[in-house]
Each structure stands twice: as C-alpha cells, then as structure tokens.
Design an enzyme around this catalytic site. Sequence first.
Site, PDB file in Angstrom:
ATOM      1  N   HIS A 135     -70.527  27.701  53.941  1.00  0.00           N
ATOM      2  CA  HIS A 135     -71.972  27.836  53.740  1.00  0.00           C
ATOM      3  C   HIS A 135     -72.352  26.987  52.524  1.00  0.00           C
ATOM      4  O   HIS A 135     -71.531  26.788  51.619  1.00  0.00           O
ATOM      5  CB  HIS A 135     -72.255  29.316  53.462  1.00  0.00           C
ATOM      6  CG  HIS A 135     -73.697  29.695  53.365  1.00  0.00           C
ATOM      7  ND1 HIS A 135     -74.444  29.480  52.230  1.00  0.00           N
ATOM      8  CD2 HIS A 135     -74.516  30.307  54.242  1.00  0.00           C
ATOM      9  CE1 HIS A 135     -75.676  29.949  52.427  1.00  0.00           C
ATOM     10  NE2 HIS A 135     -75.741  30.455  53.649  1.00  0.00           N
ATOM     11  N   ASP A 212     -65.274  33.751  49.809  1.00  0.00           N
ATOM     12  CA  ASP A 212     -66.672  34.058  50.084  1.00  0.00           C
ATOM     13  C   ASP A 212     -66.688  35.086  51.216  1.00  0.00           C
ATOM     14  O   ASP A 212     -66.488  34.745  52.377  1.00  0.00           O
ATOM     15  CB  ASP A 212     -67.394  32.763  50.484  1.00  0.00           C
ATOM     16  CG  ASP A 212     -68.811  33.014  50.964  1.00  0.00           C
ATOM     17  OD1 ASP A 212     -69.246  34.176  50.984  1.00  0.00           O
ATOM     18  OD2 ASP A 212     -69.486  32.034  51.341  1.00  0.00           O
ATOM     19  N   GLN A 215     -69.802  37.158  54.966  1.00  0.00           N
ATOM     20  CA  GLN A 215     -69.834  37.503  56.395  1.00  0.00           C
ATOM     21  C   GLN A 215     -68.689  38.427  56.786  1.00  0.00           C
ATOM     22  O   GLN A 215     -68.543  38.733  57.969  1.00  0.00           O
ATOM     23  CB  GLN A 215     -69.773  36.230  57.249  1.00  0.00           C
ATOM     24  CG  GLN A 215     -70.989  35.348  57.133  1.00  0.00           C
ATOM     25  CD  GLN A 215     -72.265  36.023  57.642  1.00  0.00           C
ATOM     26  OE1 GLN A 215     -72.227  36.948  58.441  1.00  0.00           O
ATOM     27  NE2 GLN A 215     -73.409  35.562  57.158  1.00  0.00           N
ATOM     28  N   LYS A 238     -76.272  41.876  53.495  1.00  0.00           N
ATOM     29  CA  LYS A 238     -75.519  41.551  54.721  1.00  0.00           C
ATOM     30  C   LYS A 238     -74.569  42.677  55.104  1.00  0.00           C
ATOM     31  O   LYS A 238     -73.659  42.486  55.905  1.00  0.00           O
ATOM     32  CB  LYS A 238     -74.742  40.251  54.526  1.00  0.00           C
ATOM     33  CG  LYS A 238     -75.661  39.018  54.444  1.00  0.00           C
ATOM     34  CD  LYS A 238     -74.843  37.759  54.365  1.00  0.00           C
ATOM     35  CE  LYS A 238     -75.654  36.553  53.942  1.00  0.00           C
ATOM     36  NZ  LYS A 238     -76.577  36.069  54.952  1.00  0.00           N
ATOM     37  N   CYS A 376     -77.478  26.962  57.145  1.00  0.00           N
ATOM     38  CA  CYS A 376     -77.005  26.594  55.801  1.00  0.00           C
ATOM     39  C   CYS A 376     -75.556  26.116  55.848  1.00  0.00           C
ATOM     40  O   CYS A 376     -74.758  26.419  54.948  1.00  0.00           O
ATOM     41  CB  CYS A 376     -77.156  27.750  54.811  1.00  0.00           C
ATOM     42  SG  CYS A 376     -78.851  28.175  54.480  1.00  0.00           S
TER      43      CYS A 376
HETATM   44  C1  PLP Z   1     -70.712  32.682  54.466  1.00  0.00           C
HETATM   45  C2  PLP Z   1     -71.884  32.875  53.569  1.00  0.00           C
HETATM   46  N1  PLP Z   1     -71.744  32.691  52.256  1.00  0.00           N
HETATM   47  C3  PLP Z   1     -72.754  32.861  51.402  1.00  0.00           C
HETATM   48  C4  PLP Z   1     -74.006  33.212  51.845  1.00  0.00           C
HETATM   49  C5  PLP Z   1     -75.100  33.389  50.848  1.00  0.00           C
HETATM   50  O1  PLP Z   1     -75.539  34.720  50.821  1.00  0.00           O
HETATM   51  P1  PLP Z   1     -76.824  35.107  49.967  1.00  0.00           P
HETATM   52  O2  PLP Z   1     -77.934  34.199  50.441  1.00  0.00           O
HETATM   53  O3  PLP Z   1     -77.061  36.538  50.323  1.00  0.00           O
HETATM   54  O4  PLP Z   1     -76.485  34.908  48.543  1.00  0.00           O
HETATM   55  C6  PLP Z   1     -74.218  33.395  53.199  1.00  0.00           C
HETATM   56  C7  PLP Z   1     -75.558  33.726  53.722  1.00  0.00           C
HETATM   57  O5  PLP Z   1     -75.842  33.542  54.880  1.00  0.00           O
HETATM   58  C8  PLP Z   1     -73.128  33.252  54.086  1.00  0.00           C
HETATM   59  O6  PLP Z   1     -73.261  33.446  55.394  1.00  0.00           O
END
Ligand code: PLP
Length: 418
Positions: A135, A212, A215, A238, A376
Amino acid sequence: MNAYSQPAGVTARDLLDVERIRRDFPILHQEINGYPLAYLDNAASYQRPRSVLDAIRHYYEHDHANVHRGVHALSHRATEAQEAGREAARRFLNAAERAEIIFTRGATEAINLVAYTLRETLQPGDEILISHMEHHSNIVPWQLACQRTGARLRVVPITRSGELRLDEFHRLLNRRTRLVAMAHVSNALGTVNPVAEITAAAHALGIPVLLDGAQAVAHQKVDVQGLGCDFYAFSGHKMCGPTGIGVLYGRREWLERLPPFQGGGDMILSVSFDHTEYNELPYKFEAGTPDVAGAVGLGAAIAYLEQVGMDRIAQHEAALLEQATRAIAALPGVQLIGEAQEKAGVLSFNIEGIHPHDLGTVLDHQGVAIRAGHHCAMPVMDFFGVGGTARASFAFYNTRREVDQLVAAVEVARRMLA
Ligand SMILES: Cc1ncc(COP(=O)(O)O)c(C=O)c1O
C-alpha cells in the site's frame, strides 16, 4: 473488570451465527437504491457493532477528562479507560508488555513513526527492503526516508498470481539492508505473505522487520511474539473500531533505541530550555492529548472480535471468498487480479471492456458497495497493466446471500456495459 473490559454481546458458545452477529451492526440494516445493502468494502473500512458505539458513548457520558495529568476522579477514570484499550491491544497481538503498544492515528502514522525515527540512523548505501504489493503508506514513508538520507529503496518483485518472489527476497536481503517493511496481507490482492519466514530470514542477518498488518488483524489471529517481528502496524477502523486510532507495536529493545517522533506534552519527564528528558515507553511516542475515546472504542472492537473468535472469522471469510471467486471467475470476460494460494477475503477483478468505476457505480445502484480504483497500490496496478480493479472485500458479518447479490449485480452490469 471495569466498564471498558466487559465482553460484548456475542457469547463464546456461539458458532458463527451471522444473522445474530448482524443484529449487532445497526448500519447494515438499510436499503440502498431499493435493494438491501450488501457492504463489501471492508478492506477500506469495517462497520462497527453497537458495543463499540456504546463504549464510546459511555466514555463521553461518564468518564471523559484529560488523561495522566489530572488529580481528579474523572481524569483517573479516563486514564484507566485508555490503558484498558492498550491492554486489549497488547492481548490481541500477544505483545509481551503494554509499554510496547503505541497509540497512533492509524497504520499510516504507525509506519511513518518508524520511518521518521529510523531515518536518523540511515546513511548513503543503506537499504530498505519492501515488496511490489505494498500500500502507498508502506512505500512513500520509506521513499521520503531514502531521499533525505541517500539510502536506497529495494523492492521484492511479485509473481503473476500475486505472490511474493521469495527467491528474490532472499537475494535482495543483504548486510546493507537496514529494515524489511512488508504487508502481512495485501489490500489490493488479498495475498497473505509468509511473514514468519521473512522475519526469520531477516533476523538471521540481524535485520529488523516491520509488518503492515492493516489488512490482517481483522481476518486472522496475529501473534507478534510468535511471528518474531520488531514492529507491527494496524488501524482501528479496519477491525470494527473507530477511525483516527491505530497501533504501532514495537519490541521494547527497538522502541528504546529510536528517538521520539513528535515533541509535546506527555512525552516528557522534565523540560528546561537546555535539556528535555523523555518519558518512559509507551508515552515517549505519544505527544499531546491522546484519542482516549478511540482507545476505548478500539478496546471494545477487540473484545467483540475475540468473542466472535478469530478462527471462526477466518473460516467464514474463506468460505465467502471461495464462493465469490468461483462465481465471478465463471463470468465471461473476467480477469482475476490476485490468485495467491494463501489469501484473505479480498477479490479483485476486472471485466473486459468495463471500467471498474462504471462497474462499481452500477453495483451501487443495486445496493452492493465495493471499491473501484487503484486501492492506494499503484505499483500493483502497473504490474498487472491495469488502471484499477473492482474489489469486493469480505468481513465476518457478510453472508452467502450478499455474495449472491454481488454476483447477480455484476452480471447485470456486464450485460449493460460490456
Ligand atoms: C495494507 C494497508 N496498509 C496501510 C493502510 C493504511 O491504513 P490507514 O489509512 O487506516 O492508515 C491500508 C489502508 O487501506 C492498507 O490496506
């Protein structure tokens, strides 16, 4: 047990009784354009059960004040409420101690915290290793760190089925690598990465690993000690919690080594114009008034997920994914994006001749909420040679009937637009 550690309404004896679970989610019971809402955009954000909404309301109605600094009863209660949320997050991740749980605004801020503080130690020639399926929030902070320091961003390629090229990972990992930063689960592809293997290989060379988990946490049991990772990031929204709160787990050894992220109240023990002594963990990384209600809501969300049971959640979502994949793949002109062996509940696809945004709009007209676009993860889209995809993503409160509704709506869109 206080008001912030009460279990939610679901009892541990239940099997995954989805209809019963759905009664806990007020927002799911509505019509969109004359159809029952089928909310299949969970990878973007989950919905919240009533117990989370009630916990936040209870907090503001009874216990709110600023934390830590107060000598009065409400401030003590607010502090206790926040720390109960931290303890819930510690338990949820199986972190060794509460001090290793840093509250942030979300996964993005958690990753930025590490990127900004670690970059003080980076030098030209150092390398940060990420993957091609990240992401943007696990790409851009490292790009910024590399730009400022002369370090180099290295990228592990992926296969056509959307899996990490492990051979390339092992080849790219080397003594110049200063950190491995990888998605536990890809938001665009649903791929579950072999993070224990990645961590073991990195540690064999003394390299720290950031995962990270944005998900991952709502879909499977995460055990940071079992995985052995040094940092783990996730967002409350999430996993049934509020927006605006997230967690950075960091191993004590690393959190003590890193300098503070932001300066301000609460992250200090003493301040003079000549010298500031920083607070102990986790407060060293939590400058300013924290999102106490967010921590309360996060604690309630964790209690809810634990009551439902992470194993049952994983099983249910796997069944929905299988049903949806089989049905969508059988439609003419469909291209699936992301066909890894190990997948979480994400189905990304395109239909020949139809723009994903048009598909998403026609689905919305039939009550089906999905995501359309690059998610993203533009490098992933580039790799597959597409501008974007349609993405249905499943949560434990989704039903087989909703998958049928998705498939029927896609078929209508295909006939209308293809
Ligand atoms: C794999 C992953 N990492 C990071 C993020 C960023 O999350 P946030 O926008 O809640 O900080 C997302 C958001 O879709 C994501 O899917």
